[in-house]
Scaffold this motif. Structure first.
Motif, PDB file in Angstrom:
ATOM      1  N   LEU A  95      -0.943 -10.565 -81.662  1.00 33.74           N
ATOM      2  CA  LEU A  95      -2.230  -9.911 -81.851  1.00 33.74           C
ATOM      3  C   LEU A  95      -2.649  -9.883 -83.317  1.00 33.74           C
ATOM      4  O   LEU A  95      -3.819 -10.076 -83.645  1.00 33.74           O
ATOM      5  CB  LEU A  95      -2.176  -8.484 -81.302  1.00 33.74           C
ATOM      6  N   SER A  96      -1.704  -9.670 -84.197  1.00 38.71           N
ATOM      7  CA  SER A  96      -2.053  -9.546 -85.613  1.00 38.71           C
ATOM      8  C   SER A  96      -2.590 -10.845 -86.207  1.00 38.71           C
ATOM      9  O   SER A  96      -3.168 -10.842 -87.287  1.00 38.71           O
ATOM     10  CB  SER A  96      -0.838  -9.065 -86.411  1.00 38.71           C
ATOM     11  N   SER A  97      -2.413 -11.959 -85.510  1.00 40.85           N
ATOM     12  CA  SER A  97      -2.974 -13.231 -85.961  1.00 40.85           C
ATOM     13  C   SER A  97      -4.266 -13.558 -85.223  1.00 40.85           C
ATOM     14  O   SER A  97      -4.784 -14.674 -85.331  1.00 40.85           O
ATOM     15  CB  SER A  97      -1.969 -14.368 -85.740  1.00 40.85           C
ATOM     16  N   ASN A  98      -4.752 -12.601 -84.463  1.00 42.36           N
ATOM     17  CA  ASN A  98      -5.945 -12.872 -83.651  1.00 42.36           C
ATOM     18  C   ASN A  98      -6.974 -11.752 -83.834  1.00 42.36           C
ATOM     19  O   ASN A  98      -7.483 -11.199 -82.867  1.00 42.36           O
ATOM     20  CB  ASN A  98      -5.544 -12.997 -82.176  1.00 42.36           C
ATOM     21  N   VAL A  99      -7.208 -11.408 -85.104  1.00 42.86           N
ATOM     22  CA  VAL A  99      -8.176 -10.375 -85.453  1.00 42.86           C
ATOM     23  C   VAL A  99      -9.364 -11.034 -86.141  1.00 42.86           C
ATOM     24  O   VAL A  99      -9.188 -11.823 -87.075  1.00 42.86           O
ATOM     25  CB  VAL A  99      -7.554  -9.318 -86.379  1.00 42.86           C
ATOM     26  N   TYR A 100     -10.568 -10.724 -85.678  1.00 46.17           N
ATOM     27  CA  TYR A 100     -11.790 -11.293 -86.239  1.00 46.17           C
ATOM     28  C   TYR A 100     -12.551 -10.214 -87.007  1.00 46.17           C
ATOM     29  O   TYR A 100     -12.677  -9.085 -86.539  1.00 46.17           O
ATOM     30  CB  TYR A 100     -12.700 -11.839 -85.128  1.00 46.17           C
ATOM     31  N   THR A 101     -13.048 -10.593 -88.155  1.00 46.92           N
ATOM     32  CA  THR A 101     -13.910  -9.694 -88.912  1.00 46.92           C
ATOM     33  C   THR A 101     -15.365 -10.013 -88.572  1.00 46.92           C
ATOM     34  O   THR A 101     -15.652 -10.936 -87.812  1.00 46.92           O
ATOM     35  CB  THR A 101     -13.680  -9.859 -90.416  1.00 46.92           C
ATOM     36  N   ALA A 102     -16.290  -9.250 -89.151  1.00 42.80           N
ATOM     37  CA  ALA A 102     -17.703  -9.478 -88.888  1.00 42.80           C
ATOM     38  C   ALA A 102     -18.167 -10.850 -89.352  1.00 42.80           C
ATOM     39  O   ALA A 102     -19.156 -11.385 -88.865  1.00 42.80           O
ATOM     40  CB  ALA A 102     -18.533  -8.392 -89.557  1.00 42.80           C
ATOM     41  N   SER A 103     -17.434 -11.450 -90.295  1.00 44.31           N
ATOM     42  CA  SER A 103     -17.786 -12.786 -90.777  1.00 44.31           C
ATOM     43  C   SER A 103     -17.068 -13.884 -90.002  1.00 44.31           C
ATOM     44  O   SER A 103     -17.258 -15.060 -90.266  1.00 44.31           O
ATOM     45  CB  SER A 103     -17.433 -12.912 -92.264  1.00 44.31           C
ATOM     46  N   GLY A 104     -16.234 -13.471 -89.061  1.00 44.17           N
ATOM     47  CA  GLY A 104     -15.535 -14.434 -88.235  1.00 44.17           C
ATOM     48  C   GLY A 104     -14.199 -14.877 -88.784  1.00 44.17           C
ATOM     49  O   GLY A 104     -13.450 -15.575 -88.121  1.00 44.17           O
ATOM     50  N   ALA A 105     -13.866 -14.481 -90.001  1.00 45.18           N
ATOM     51  CA  ALA A 105     -12.628 -14.925 -90.626  1.00 45.18           C
ATOM     52  C   ALA A 105     -11.434 -14.177 -90.049  1.00 45.18           C
ATOM     53  O   ALA A 105     -11.529 -13.010 -89.669  1.00 45.18           O
ATOM     54  CB  ALA A 105     -12.703 -14.712 -92.129  1.00 45.18           C
ATOM     55  N   LEU A 106     -10.299 -14.818 -89.973  1.00 45.71           N
ATOM     56  CA  LEU A 106      -9.058 -14.205 -89.531  1.00 45.71           C
ATOM     57  C   LEU A 106      -8.255 -13.779 -90.742  1.00 45.71           C
ATOM     58  O   LEU A 106      -7.975 -14.594 -91.621  1.00 45.71           O
ATOM     59  CB  LEU A 106      -8.238 -15.194 -88.702  1.00 45.71           C
ATOM     60  N   PRO A 107      -7.848 -12.529 -90.829  1.00 45.23           N
ATOM     61  CA  PRO A 107      -7.028 -12.100 -91.970  1.00 45.23           C
ATOM     62  C   PRO A 107      -5.619 -12.655 -91.838  1.00 45.23           C
ATOM     63  O   PRO A 107      -5.142 -12.913 -90.734  1.00 45.23           O
ATOM     64  CB  PRO A 107      -7.017 -10.581 -91.839  1.00 45.23           C
ATOM     65  N   PRO A 108      -4.931 -12.844 -92.950  1.00 45.50           N
ATOM     66  CA  PRO A 108      -3.549 -13.329 -92.891  1.00 45.50           C
ATOM     67  C   PRO A 108      -2.662 -12.361 -92.114  1.00 45.50           C
ATOM     68  O   PRO A 108      -2.812 -11.147 -92.211  1.00 45.50           O
ATOM     69  CB  PRO A 108      -3.131 -13.392 -94.368  1.00 45.50           C
ATOM     70  N   GLN A 109      -1.726 -12.893 -91.365  1.00 45.90           N
ATOM     71  CA  GLN A 109      -0.866 -12.069 -90.523  1.00 45.90           C
ATOM     72  C   GLN A 109      -0.034 -11.091 -91.348  1.00 45.90           C
ATOM     73  O   GLN A 109       0.161  -9.946 -90.951  1.00 45.90           O
ATOM     74  CB  GLN A 109       0.062 -12.957 -89.697  1.00 45.90           C
ATOM     75  N   THR A 110       0.446 -11.505 -92.483  1.00 46.22           N
ATOM     76  CA  THR A 110       1.303 -10.619 -93.287  1.00 46.22           C
ATOM     77  C   THR A 110       0.549  -9.370 -93.714  1.00 46.22           C
ATOM     78  O   THR A 110       1.099  -8.271 -93.726  1.00 46.22           O
ATOM     79  CB  THR A 110       1.811 -11.361 -94.534  1.00 46.22           C
ATOM     80  N   ASP A 111      -0.730  -9.527 -94.042  1.00 48.60           N
ATOM     81  CA  ASP A 111      -1.528  -8.377 -94.440  1.00 48.60           C
ATOM     82  C   ASP A 111      -1.693  -7.396 -93.274  1.00 48.60           C
ATOM     83  O   ASP A 111      -1.633  -6.183 -93.452  1.00 48.60           O
ATOM     84  CB  ASP A 111      -2.910  -8.825 -94.925  1.00 48.60           C
ATOM     85  N   VAL A 112      -1.909  -7.929 -92.099  1.00 48.91           N
ATOM     86  CA  VAL A 112      -2.126  -7.087 -90.930  1.00 48.91           C
ATOM     87  C   VAL A 112      -0.837  -6.373 -90.553  1.00 48.91           C
ATOM     88  O   VAL A 112      -0.832  -5.166 -90.276  1.00 48.91           O
ATOM     89  CB  VAL A 112      -2.638  -7.931 -89.743  1.00 48.91           C
ATOM     90  N   ASP A 113       0.248  -7.080 -90.530  1.00 48.13           N
ATOM     91  CA  ASP A 113       1.531  -6.465 -90.168  1.00 48.13           C
ATOM     92  C   ASP A 113       1.901  -5.345 -91.120  1.00 48.13           C
ATOM     93  O   ASP A 113       2.444  -4.312 -90.719  1.00 48.13           O
ATOM     94  CB  ASP A 113       2.643  -7.519 -90.179  1.00 48.13           C
ATOM     95  N   ALA A 114       1.612  -5.535 -92.396  1.00 49.80           N
ATOM     96  CA  ALA A 114       1.971  -4.530 -93.394  1.00 49.80           C
ATOM     97  C   ALA A 114       1.243  -3.217 -93.155  1.00 49.80           C
ATOM     98  O   ALA A 114       1.733  -2.142 -93.502  1.00 49.80           O
ATOM     99  CB  ALA A 114       1.655  -5.052 -94.794  1.00 49.80           C
ATOM    100  N   VAL A 115       0.068  -3.289 -92.535  1.00 44.91           N
ATOM    101  CA  VAL A 115      -0.722  -2.089 -92.293  1.00 44.91           C
ATOM    102  C   VAL A 115      -0.056  -1.179 -91.268  1.00 44.91           C
ATOM    103  O   VAL A 115      -0.151   0.041 -91.339  1.00 44.91           O
ATOM    104  CB  VAL A 115      -2.131  -2.487 -91.784  1.00 44.91           C
ATOM    105  N   THR A 116       0.647  -1.768 -90.333  1.00 48.97           N
ATOM    106  CA  THR A 116       1.056  -1.011 -89.146  1.00 48.97           C
ATOM    107  C   THR A 116       2.537  -0.673 -89.020  1.00 48.97           C
ATOM    108  O   THR A 116       2.875   0.459 -88.655  1.00 48.97           O
ATOM    109  CB  THR A 116       0.652  -1.791 -87.881  1.00 48.97           C
ATOM    110  N   THR A 117       3.417  -1.599 -89.276  1.00 52.91           N
ATOM    111  CA  THR A 117       4.816  -1.469 -88.849  1.00 52.91           C
ATOM    112  C   THR A 117       5.503  -0.211 -89.373  1.00 52.91           C
ATOM    113  O   THR A 117       5.974   0.633 -88.604  1.00 52.91           O
ATOM    114  CB  THR A 117       5.627  -2.702 -89.270  1.00 52.91           C
ATOM    115  N   ALA A 118       5.564  -0.042 -90.683  1.00 50.31           N
ATOM    116  CA  ALA A 118       6.288   1.095 -91.264  1.00 50.31           C
ATOM    117  C   ALA A 118       5.629   2.417 -90.879  1.00 50.31           C
ATOM    118  O   ALA A 118       6.315   3.400 -90.561  1.00 50.31           O
ATOM    119  CB  ALA A 118       6.348   0.953 -92.779  1.00 50.31           C
ATOM    120  N   ARG A 119       4.298   2.461 -90.893  1.00 56.46           N
ATOM    121  CA  ARG A 119       3.602   3.699 -90.556  1.00 56.46           C
ATOM    122  C   ARG A 119       3.874   4.123 -89.123  1.00 56.46           C
ATOM    123  O   ARG A 119       4.097   5.294 -88.827  1.00 56.46           O
ATOM    124  CB  ARG A 119       2.096   3.524 -90.776  1.00 56.46           C
TER     125      ARG A 119
END
Length: 502
Positions: free
Chosen positions: A121-145
């Motif tokens: 899922l973390s590699s399948n996130v779309y922003t309003a501009s259609g760009a996909l954020p890097p997976q490492t950035d997304v994972d860092a947001v969630t796992t430890a928290r």
């Protein structure tokens, strides 16, 4: 005419008038005979209650169901040439240390399911501009928290500390989501599960969730042409059926209950079509949303302690909006069944799922919204909703995607027979308050997923609650042990568990 004769004549007219009125009332309100138990609602809770009563030797009961079929909020409909589930869609809690009874039922009827794959899922996130954020950035947001929040929830329960909200836990961790991608992932983790935001949801009673702690972390998505309600067949086996249809006279469909008179000796139930039923006891399994509405007139009024519990708990709204396109334009490689839209506004058409694995070539996908967004969308036209959705999809996939051919917008909140999708345990509701929600009043007993302390909001909660309520009725009718009034907290620990037979 003498005065005595005149008085007699007047009395005769009065008696005739009273007799006429009584006959007219009888024609409008037909008393359909006494039974031992009336079960109100033929969802999972009501059907499992009937099964338990049957096993305990009580068969003189009726089931009053407001709709045209059993299943309650397990409901499907035809869409785009396929059967799609409007309500319950997943068996949540599978492959753990204990067997989820709903998964056992699904296997028993060979329900067609697919493993709900969230791994990519973390590699399948779309922003309003259609760009996909890097997976490492997304994972860092969630796992430890998330690990911290789960651990904190366990600590609160173990130490019997006061409850806090999930949002408070995020603040304590020092990481409250704010950017669009963070908000989308946070929504998926909490709103998508509980249908309400972290600021509302109890930490102590949801983290960790007994469904996943006891039954396993896996979930299976049901996509069966018979409908998810096929799992009810083994539970409802005590009802007579012919050619796949229930013909048992004890099951009375399209009976909308609008009045319940309850005493310490029995219960009288009236329906909108003018029928009246009497019984020694009744099990009420309507949704929490219906209890919070004015659909049913209780006589006498429910006591304050019961009303307080009913209104303290939340009836959440969870809406799956289905769309059919002339062709698919989304990714269908492994791990892309789910995709998120990260908008500046939290919860704006955020969680998407395509159905190519379940219905190859169907070109059907759906988006899930909850809470205030669900209520907002229910109050606008489907054309307006479709226009909003197409704008979102074009920002994700580009302006040249095809227009949707069909749209289906369920309206759970507006439906007076449900008034929402499922219950959520909010901040501030203690175990004692929850005991009030379950407690019987004289001969009126309560069931439904909202009365399951361990599994509220889930089908297994409804299943166990029906068993528990029926057992209490059996104790009353067969053994004279008729409880009434608030339950003690410790009784919650003795509720039915997954060891109950199917």
């Amino acid at each position: 005419m003498s005065e005595p004769m005149a008085k007699l004549s007047v009395l005769s007219v009065q008696l005739f008038t009273i007799l006429f009125l009584c006959m007219t009332a009888s024609a409008v309100s037909t008393l359909e005979g006494n039974v031992d138990v009336i079960i109100i609602g033929a969802g999972m809770a009501g059907i499992s209650a009937g099964k338990t009563l049957t096993e305990k030797g009580i068969t003189n009961f009726i089931i009053l169901e407001a709709t045209d079929k059993i299943g309650g909020r397990i409901r499907n409909t035809d869409f785009g040439g396929y059967k799609v589930e409007l309500g319950a869609n997943w068996v949540e809690g599978v492959n753990g240390k204990e067997l989820n009874p709903i998964w056992a039922l699904a296997r028993q009827v060979k329900l067609q399911t697919t493993l709900f794959d969230q791994s990519n899922l973390s590699s399948n996130v779309y922003t309003a501009s259609g760009a996909l954020p890097p997976q490492t950035d997304v994972d860092a947001v969630t796992t430890a928290r998330n690990d911290y929040i789960t651990s904190l929830g366990e600590s609160l329960s173990a130490n019997r500390d006061h409850d806090i909200s999930v949002l408070t836990a995020e603040r304590l961790y020092g990481s409250v989501p704010s950017a669009p991608v963070e908000l989308a992932l946070d929504y998926f983790l909490y709103d998508y599960e509980f249908a309400e935001p972290p600021r509302v949801t109890s930490l102590k009673n949801t983290q960790p969730l007994p469904t996943f702690e006891n039954f396993g972390e896996d979930s299976y998505f049901a996509a069966d042409p018979r409908g998810f309600a096929a799992i009810l067949q083994p539970v409802a086996s005590y009802l007579k059926s012919e050619n796949g249809k229930y013909v048992d006279p004890r099951l009375k469909l399209q009976k909308v209950v609008n009045k319940i008179v309850y005493t310490k000796h029995g219960v009288t139930v009236s329906t909108e079509d003018g029928s009246t039923y009497t019984a020694k006891a009744a099990i009420l399994t309507v949704s929490l949303g219906v209890l919070q509405s004015k659909l049913i007139d209780f006589q006498p009024d429910l006591p304050f302690w019961k009303l307080e519990a009913i209104f303290e708990f939340d009836m959440a709204v969870y809406t799956k909006i289905f769309l059919k396109f002339p062709y698919k334009f989304w990714r269908t490689d492994n791990g892309t069944e789910l995709f998120l839209y990260a908008d500046d506004s939290r919860g704006y058409y955020p969680v998407w799922q395509h159905l190519e694995r379940e219905f190859p070539g169907s070109n059907i996908s759906f988006v899930t919204v909850t809470d205030d967004e669900s209520r907002r969308i229910e109050q606008q036209s489907d054309d307006k909703t479709l226009a909003e959705i197409m704008e979102v999809l074009k920002s994700m996939f580009g302006p040249n995607i095809p227009e949707a051919e069909e749209i289906l917008v369920p309206r759970w909140w507006s439906n007076r027979l449900f008034k929402g999708s499922f219950s959520n345990w909010p901040i501030g509701v203690s175990l004692h308050d929850f005991a009030q929600l379950q407690a019987p009043i004289k001969r009126l007993y309560f069931g439904g997923e909202h009365t399951s302390a361990l599994y509220n909001g889930y089908i297994q909660g409804a299943y166990f609650s029906g068993i528990d309520a029926a057992k209490e009725v059996v104790k009353c009718l067969k053994h004279g042990k008729c409880l009434s009034g608030p339950m003690k907290d410790q009784r919650l620990e003795n509720q039915s568990s997954c060891t109950e037979p199917i």
